[in-house]
Motif scaffolding. Structure first.
Motif, PDB file in Angstrom:
ATOM      1  N   HIS A  82       0.809  -1.215   0.000  1.00 31.64           N
ATOM      2  CA  HIS A  82       0.000   0.000   0.000  1.00 31.64           C
ATOM      3  C   HIS A  82       0.841   1.263   0.000  1.00 31.64           C
ATOM      4  CE1 HIS A  82      -3.776  -2.070   0.280  1.00 31.64           C
ATOM      5  NE2 HIS A  82      -3.263  -2.830   1.211  1.00 31.64           N
TER       6      HIS A  82
ATOM      7  N   LEU B 207      -3.004   5.236  -5.664  1.00 30.19           N
ATOM      8  CA  LEU B 207      -3.708   3.948  -5.611  1.00 30.19           C
ATOM      9  C   LEU B 207      -2.763   2.832  -5.176  1.00 30.19           C
ATOM     10  CD1 LEU B 207      -5.825   3.960  -8.888  1.00 30.19           C
ATOM     11  CD2 LEU B 207      -6.601   4.425  -6.562  1.00 30.19           C
TER      12      LEU B 207
ATOM     13  N   GLU C 200      -4.745  -2.250  -7.488  1.00 31.80           N
ATOM     14  CA  GLU C 200      -5.748  -1.465  -8.204  1.00 31.80           C
ATOM     15  C   GLU C 200      -5.108  -0.730  -9.375  1.00 31.80           C
ATOM     16  OE1 GLU C 200      -5.596  -1.791  -4.928  1.00 31.80           O
ATOM     17  OE2 GLU C 200      -7.546  -2.696  -4.533  1.00 31.80           O
ATOM     18  N   ARG C 201      -3.924  -0.160  -9.147  1.00 33.87           N
ATOM     19  CA  ARG C 201      -3.205   0.533 -10.220  1.00 33.87           C
ATOM     20  C   ARG C 201      -2.905  -0.436 -11.363  1.00 33.87           C
ATOM     21  NH1 ARG C 201       2.602   1.824  -8.908  1.00 33.87           N
ATOM     22  NH2 ARG C 201       1.672   2.104  -6.877  1.00 33.87           N
TER      23      ARG C 201
ATOM     24  N   LEU D 253      -5.906  -1.221 -13.608  1.00 36.81           N
ATOM     25  CA  LEU D 253      -6.220  -0.063 -14.450  1.00 36.81           C
ATOM     26  C   LEU D 253      -5.252   0.025 -15.625  1.00 36.81           C
ATOM     27  CD1 LEU D 253      -7.044   2.712 -11.834  1.00 36.81           C
ATOM     28  CD2 LEU D 253      -8.645   1.571 -13.372  1.00 36.81           C
TER      29      LEU D 253
ATOM     30  N   SER E 266     -13.780  -6.758  -9.629  1.00 39.33           N
ATOM     31  CA  SER E 266     -13.868  -6.146  -8.308  1.00 39.33           C
ATOM     32  C   SER E 266     -12.767  -5.095  -8.131  1.00 39.33           C
ATOM     33  CB  SER E 266     -13.762  -7.239  -7.250  1.00 39.33           C
ATOM     34  OG  SER E 266     -13.379  -6.745  -6.024  1.00 39.33           O
ATOM     35  N   ARG E 267     -11.545  -5.429  -8.544  1.00 39.27           N
ATOM     36  CA  ARG E 267     -10.437  -4.476  -8.424  1.00 39.27           C
ATOM     37  C   ARG E 267     -10.666  -3.257  -9.320  1.00 39.27           C
ATOM     38  NH1 ARG E 267      -5.215  -8.569  -8.436  1.00 39.27           N
ATOM     39  NH2 ARG E 267      -5.706  -9.549  -6.438  1.00 39.27           N
ATOM     40  N   LEU E 268     -11.173  -3.487 -10.516  1.00 35.55           N
ATOM     41  CA  LEU E 268     -11.473  -2.360 -11.407  1.00 35.55           C
ATOM     42  C   LEU E 268     -12.523  -1.451 -10.783  1.00 35.55           C
ATOM     43  CD1 LEU E 268     -11.515  -4.090 -14.900  1.00 35.55           C
ATOM     44  CD2 LEU E 268      -9.976  -2.247 -14.185  1.00 35.55           C
ATOM     45  N   ASN E 269     -13.558  -2.053 -10.238  1.00 38.88           N
ATOM     46  CA  ASN E 269     -14.616  -1.278  -9.601  1.00 38.88           C
ATOM     47  C   ASN E 269     -14.063  -0.478  -8.419  1.00 38.88           C
ATOM     48  OD1 ASN E 269     -17.291  -0.409  -9.128  1.00 38.88           O
ATOM     49  ND2 ASN E 269     -17.528  -1.981  -7.568  1.00 38.88           N
ATOM     50  N   ARG E 270     -13.259  -1.134  -7.588  1.00 41.23           N
ATOM     51  CA  ARG E 270     -12.668  -0.466  -6.431  1.00 41.23           C
ATOM     52  C   ARG E 270     -11.731   0.658  -6.873  1.00 41.23           C
ATOM     53  NH1 ARG E 270     -11.460  -4.680  -3.688  1.00 41.23           N
ATOM     54  NH2 ARG E 270      -9.451  -5.086  -4.647  1.00 41.23           N
ATOM     55  N   ALA E 271     -10.934   0.410  -7.901  1.00 43.21           N
ATOM     56  CA  ALA E 271      -9.999   1.429  -8.387  1.00 43.21           C
ATOM     57  C   ALA E 271     -10.741   2.644  -8.944  1.00 43.21           C
ATOM     58  CB  ALA E 271      -9.084   0.830  -9.453  1.00 43.21           C
ATOM     59  N   ARG E 272     -11.796   2.399  -9.707  1.00 41.04           N
ATOM     60  CA  ARG E 272     -12.587   3.523 -10.232  1.00 41.04           C
ATOM     61  C   ARG E 272     -13.231   4.307  -9.094  1.00 41.04           C
ATOM     62  NH1 ARG E 272     -13.927  -0.358 -14.569  1.00 41.04           N
ATOM     63  NH2 ARG E 272     -15.670  -1.051 -13.284  1.00 41.04           N
TER      64      ARG E 272
END
Length: 181
Positions: free
Chosen positions: A90, A127, A131-132, A135, A161-167
């Motif tokens: 992180h 990010l 998540e980065r 994307l 899920s990761r795409l949704n969280r990143a957006r």
């Protein structure tokens, strides 16, 4: 000539096919690594990845799946470098040079585009790596959710899920900045 044909020819020892394959994919590989790491490390990691690709190419069983296979190796090289330098995923910060807003109509002032790009780079740099990464793979490298899943070694649902969280995280960053100004 298709990637699949180039791969088969390279596996059979055709040096020019290998050279063409590397030439075709050199820029996308470097761009991906550059988006995950700083410029100083990007060259080294891209070079390490290409060495691994050339060594492993004879063992590639599905030449038609070259792009996901390639990005799996490149991803592994980038993550190995990141792991070697950072303990907490992180805390990783990278640099992005592209705007993810694909809904724009494209009619923009170039100066505004530079300002927007700098803002987007700052937002994306905050990010977490996972998540980065999705994307970059999905939006910037134009890979499908299935290909991203194969590259990352997780189910397609995890990628979604990761795409949704990143957006969502990007949206929150934009809203926070809007409230501060």
């Amino acid at each position: 000539m298709s990637d699949e044909l180039l791969v088969v020819r390279a596996q059979l020892g055709n040096r020019s096919a290998l050279e063409e394959l590397v030439a075709r994919w050199q820029r996308p590989v470097w761009s991906y690594v550059r988006r995950m790491l700083d410029a100083e490390r990007a060259d080294d990691v891209a070079q390490e990845a290409w060495v691994a690709v050339v060594r492993a190419l004879p063992r590639l069983r599905e030449p038609d799946r070259f792009a996901p296979w390639l990005f799996t190796i490149v991803r592994r090289a980038a993550l190995n470098r990141l792991r070697g330098q950072y303990a907490d995923r992180h805390d990783l910060v990278g640099d992005f040079e592209s705007d993810l807003d694909r809904s724009d109509d494209g009619a923009r002032d170039p100066v505004d585009g530079l300002a927007d790009r700098a803002e987007m780079v700052a937002r994306l740099a905050r990010l977490p790596v996972l998540e980065r990464e999705v994307l970059v793979l999905h939006y910037l490298e134009d890979l499908s959710v299935q290909d991203c899943a194969q590259i990352c070694g997780v189910p397609a649902g995890t990628i979604k899920s990761r795409l949704n969280r990143a957006r969502r995280m990007l949206r929150e960053h934009v809203q926070e900045e809007g409230e501060r100004t």
